[in-house]
Motif scaffolding. Structure first.
Motif, PDB file in Angstrom:
ATOM      1  N   UNK A  65       0.444 -10.712 -15.310  1.00  0.00           N
ATOM      2  CA  UNK A  65      -0.522  -9.660 -15.021  1.00  0.00           C
ATOM      3  C   UNK A  65      -1.118  -9.081 -16.296  1.00  0.00           C
ATOM      4  N   UNK A  66      -0.421  -9.277 -17.415  1.00  0.00           N
ATOM      5  CA  UNK A  66      -0.859  -8.721 -18.691  1.00  0.00           C
ATOM      6  C   UNK A  66      -0.663  -9.775 -19.782  1.00  0.00           C
ATOM      7  N   UNK A  67      -1.501  -9.724 -20.784  1.00  0.00           N
ATOM      8  CA  UNK A  67      -1.369 -10.586 -21.957  1.00  0.00           C
ATOM      9  C   UNK A  67      -1.255  -9.698 -23.190  1.00  0.00           C
ATOM     10  N   UNK A  68      -0.214  -9.915 -23.986  1.00  0.00           N
ATOM     11  CA  UNK A  68      -0.064  -9.188 -25.238  1.00  0.00           C
ATOM     12  C   UNK A  68      -0.687 -10.028 -26.344  1.00  0.00           C
ATOM     13  N   UNK A  69      -1.742  -9.530 -26.958  1.00  0.00           N
ATOM     14  CA  UNK A  69      -2.521 -10.320 -27.916  1.00  0.00           C
ATOM     15  C   UNK A  69      -2.802  -9.531 -29.185  1.00  0.00           C
ATOM     16  N   UNK A  70      -3.121 -10.258 -30.250  1.00  0.00           N
ATOM     17  CA  UNK A  70      -3.416  -9.642 -31.547  1.00  0.00           C
ATOM     18  C   UNK A  70      -4.914  -9.525 -31.767  1.00  0.00           C
ATOM     19  N   UNK A  71      -5.326  -8.342 -32.217  1.00  0.00           N
ATOM     20  CA  UNK A  71      -6.699  -8.121 -32.658  1.00  0.00           C
ATOM     21  C   UNK A  71      -6.592  -7.577 -34.076  1.00  0.00           C
ATOM     22  N   UNK A  72      -6.728  -8.438 -35.067  1.00  0.00           N
ATOM     23  CA  UNK A  72      -6.455  -8.046 -36.445  1.00  0.00           C
ATOM     24  C   UNK A  72      -4.983  -7.705 -36.592  1.00  0.00           C
ATOM     25  N   UNK A  88      -2.269  -4.788 -25.110  1.00  0.00           N
ATOM     26  CA  UNK A  88      -1.861  -5.298 -23.805  1.00  0.00           C
ATOM     27  C   UNK A  88      -3.115  -5.380 -22.944  1.00  0.00           C
ATOM     28  N   UNK A  89      -3.510  -6.613 -22.556  1.00  0.00           N
ATOM     29  CA  UNK A  89      -4.775  -6.848 -21.858  1.00  0.00           C
ATOM     30  C   UNK A  89      -4.508  -7.252 -20.412  1.00  0.00           C
ATOM     31  N   UNK A  90      -5.053  -6.523 -19.418  1.00  0.00           N
ATOM     32  CA  UNK A  90      -4.914  -6.959 -18.019  1.00  0.00           C
ATOM     33  C   UNK A  90      -5.589  -8.314 -17.832  1.00  0.00           C
ATOM     34  N   UNK A  91      -4.949  -9.250 -17.150  1.00  0.00           N
ATOM     35  CA  UNK A  91      -5.509 -10.601 -17.045  1.00  0.00           C
ATOM     36  C   UNK A  91      -6.857 -10.615 -16.324  1.00  0.00           C
ATOM     37  N   UNK A  92      -7.074  -9.684 -15.386  1.00  0.00           N
ATOM     38  CA  UNK A  92      -8.345  -9.702 -14.649  1.00  0.00           C
ATOM     39  C   UNK A  92      -9.536  -9.359 -15.543  1.00  0.00           C
ATOM     40  N   UNK A 129      -3.606 -24.215 -33.299  1.00  0.00           N
ATOM     41  CA  UNK A 129      -2.630 -23.193 -33.667  1.00  0.00           C
ATOM     42  C   UNK A 129      -2.633 -21.985 -32.739  1.00  0.00           C
ATOM     43  N   UNK A 130      -3.816 -21.509 -32.359  1.00  0.00           N
ATOM     44  CA  UNK A 130      -3.923 -20.282 -31.575  1.00  0.00           C
ATOM     45  C   UNK A 130      -4.673 -20.519 -30.274  1.00  0.00           C
ATOM     46  N   UNK A 131      -4.550 -19.539 -29.365  1.00  0.00           N
ATOM     47  CA  UNK A 131      -5.372 -19.509 -28.158  1.00  0.00           C
ATOM     48  C   UNK A 131      -6.228 -18.243 -28.199  1.00  0.00           C
ATOM     49  N   UNK A 184      -9.335 -11.798 -28.735  1.00  0.00           N
ATOM     50  CA  UNK A 184      -8.031 -11.624 -29.362  1.00  0.00           C
ATOM     51  C   UNK A 184      -7.369 -12.997 -29.461  1.00  0.00           C
ATOM     52  N   UNK A 185      -6.208 -13.038 -30.119  1.00  0.00           N
ATOM     53  CA  UNK A 185      -5.510 -14.300 -30.329  1.00  0.00           C
ATOM     54  C   UNK A 185      -4.058 -14.213 -29.873  1.00  0.00           C
ATOM     55  N   UNK A 186      -3.589 -15.292 -29.276  1.00  0.00           N
ATOM     56  CA  UNK A 186      -2.176 -15.427 -28.944  1.00  0.00           C
ATOM     57  C   UNK A 186      -1.716 -16.813 -29.387  1.00  0.00           C
ATOM     58  N   UNK A 187      -0.402 -17.005 -29.454  1.00  0.00           N
ATOM     59  CA  UNK A 187       0.135 -18.297 -29.882  1.00  0.00           C
ATOM     60  C   UNK A 187       0.485 -19.218 -28.707  1.00  0.00           C
ATOM     61  N   UNK A 188       0.460 -18.701 -27.487  1.00  0.00           N
ATOM     62  CA  UNK A 188       0.827 -19.514 -26.319  1.00  0.00           C
ATOM     63  C   UNK A 188      -0.300 -20.481 -25.981  1.00  0.00           C
ATOM     64  N   UNK A 189      -0.022 -21.790 -25.856  1.00  0.00           N
ATOM     65  CA  UNK A 189      -1.081 -22.762 -25.559  1.00  0.00           C
ATOM     66  C   UNK A 189      -1.526 -22.709 -24.103  1.00  0.00           C
ATOM     67  N   UNK A 190      -2.701 -23.261 -23.847  1.00  0.00           N
ATOM     68  CA  UNK A 190      -3.265 -23.281 -22.500  1.00  0.00           C
ATOM     69  C   UNK A 190      -2.350 -24.002 -21.520  1.00  0.00           C
ATOM     70  N   UNK A 191      -1.682 -25.062 -21.946  1.00  0.00           N
ATOM     71  CA  UNK A 191      -0.811 -25.809 -21.021  1.00  0.00           C
ATOM     72  C   UNK A 191       0.308 -24.926 -20.464  1.00  0.00           C
ATOM     73  N   UNK A 192       0.800 -23.942 -21.269  1.00  0.00           N
ATOM     74  CA  UNK A 192       1.818 -23.011 -20.777  1.00  0.00           C
ATOM     75  C   UNK A 192       1.194 -21.920 -19.911  1.00  0.00           C
TER      76      UNK A 192
END
Length: 252
Positions: free
Chosen positions: A148-155, A160-164, A174-176, A185-193
């Protein structure tokens, strides 16, 4: 000093429980409060409290779903407004609970039990079988638990970003990239996961490196090379659809 997190989507209930706990257990430190199960999970990771008070029915994630993820990281106390029939499940499962509205006499008994457990340094219970029983007893249907939420880096900032609110995810080596209408924003989890953890009815995989929010699609066009490209609402950027996923747009 024992520590705790309170999680309830109703502010008045959180205020009342905090006030009553201060009355019956002044030594207990309430570290922070959560409005839903996902926030409760995040706060447990942040603070490592001794106890977590979880309302059963909350948005984003229920108390039962949150308890399952928290596992043995803390002692769980459920907050419930249910009748005696449902409460029998708690008693048989030896689970601590607080009835709404929080009654001083009942809360005192709960506090004494919890003090005894903490004093004996007992480990938190394995809740897996108890949670399954409670879900059935209380009529909370079992359903897939999607992110329901994605924790991502912005700088240097973590957000914490709501998925909707997310328009699409796009991975490189390296990043998604997590793209919303107003920022990326950027996260390290790949699209396949992510494809396994997001609701497939909301996020469509259109390429091995791209997931798009179906509600954000404004149309599909073909370029001069015959490639299908997804147009995203509010953006000029277009996302390529690989041949394996063209079938998603046959009816468009």
């Amino acid at each position: 000093m024992p520590t705790a997190i309170l999680a309830d989507d109703e502010r008045l209930m959180r205020d009342q429980l905090r006030s009553r706990l201060e009355q019956v257990w002044p030594e207990l430190t309430i570290l922070e409060e959560a409005k839903n199960g996902e926030e409760a999970i995040q706060l447990v990771e942040k603070h490592h409290p001794d106890l977590v008070f979880l309302d059963i029915r909350m948005p984003v994630k229920t108390g039962l779903e949150a308890a399952k993820e928290i596992g043995n990281k803390a002692h769980i106390v459920f907050i419930t407004a249910y009748d005696q029939y449902a409460i029998e499940a708690f008693d048989h499962g030896a689970v601590d609970y607080v009835l709404k509205p929080a009654d001083v006499e009942r809360l005192t008994k709960t506090a004494e039990r919890l003090k005894s457990r903490l004093h004996s340094q007992a480990q938190p219970n394995d809740m897996s079988s108890i949670l399954t029983q409670l879900a059935k007893q209380m009529g909370i249907a079992s359903k897939p638990s999607y992110l329901q939420w994605i924790q991502a880096s912005i700088g240097q900032e973590l957000r914490l970003i709501p998925v909707e609110e997310i328009l699409f995810f796009q991975s490189d080596e390296k990043y998604t990239r997590v793209q919303t209408a107003t920022y990326e924003a950027l996260i390290r989890k790949p699209v396949r996961d992510l494809a396994d953890e997001l609701d497939p009815a909301l996020f469509w995989q259109i390429h091995r490196s791209t997931l798009v929010n179906a509600k954000a699609i404004s149309g599909v066009v073909r370029d001069l090379r015959g490639r299908h490209l997804v147009q995203v609402k509010g953006l000029t950027e277009k996302l390529e659809v690989s041949r394996s996923f063209v079938h998603l747009f046959k009816q468009m």
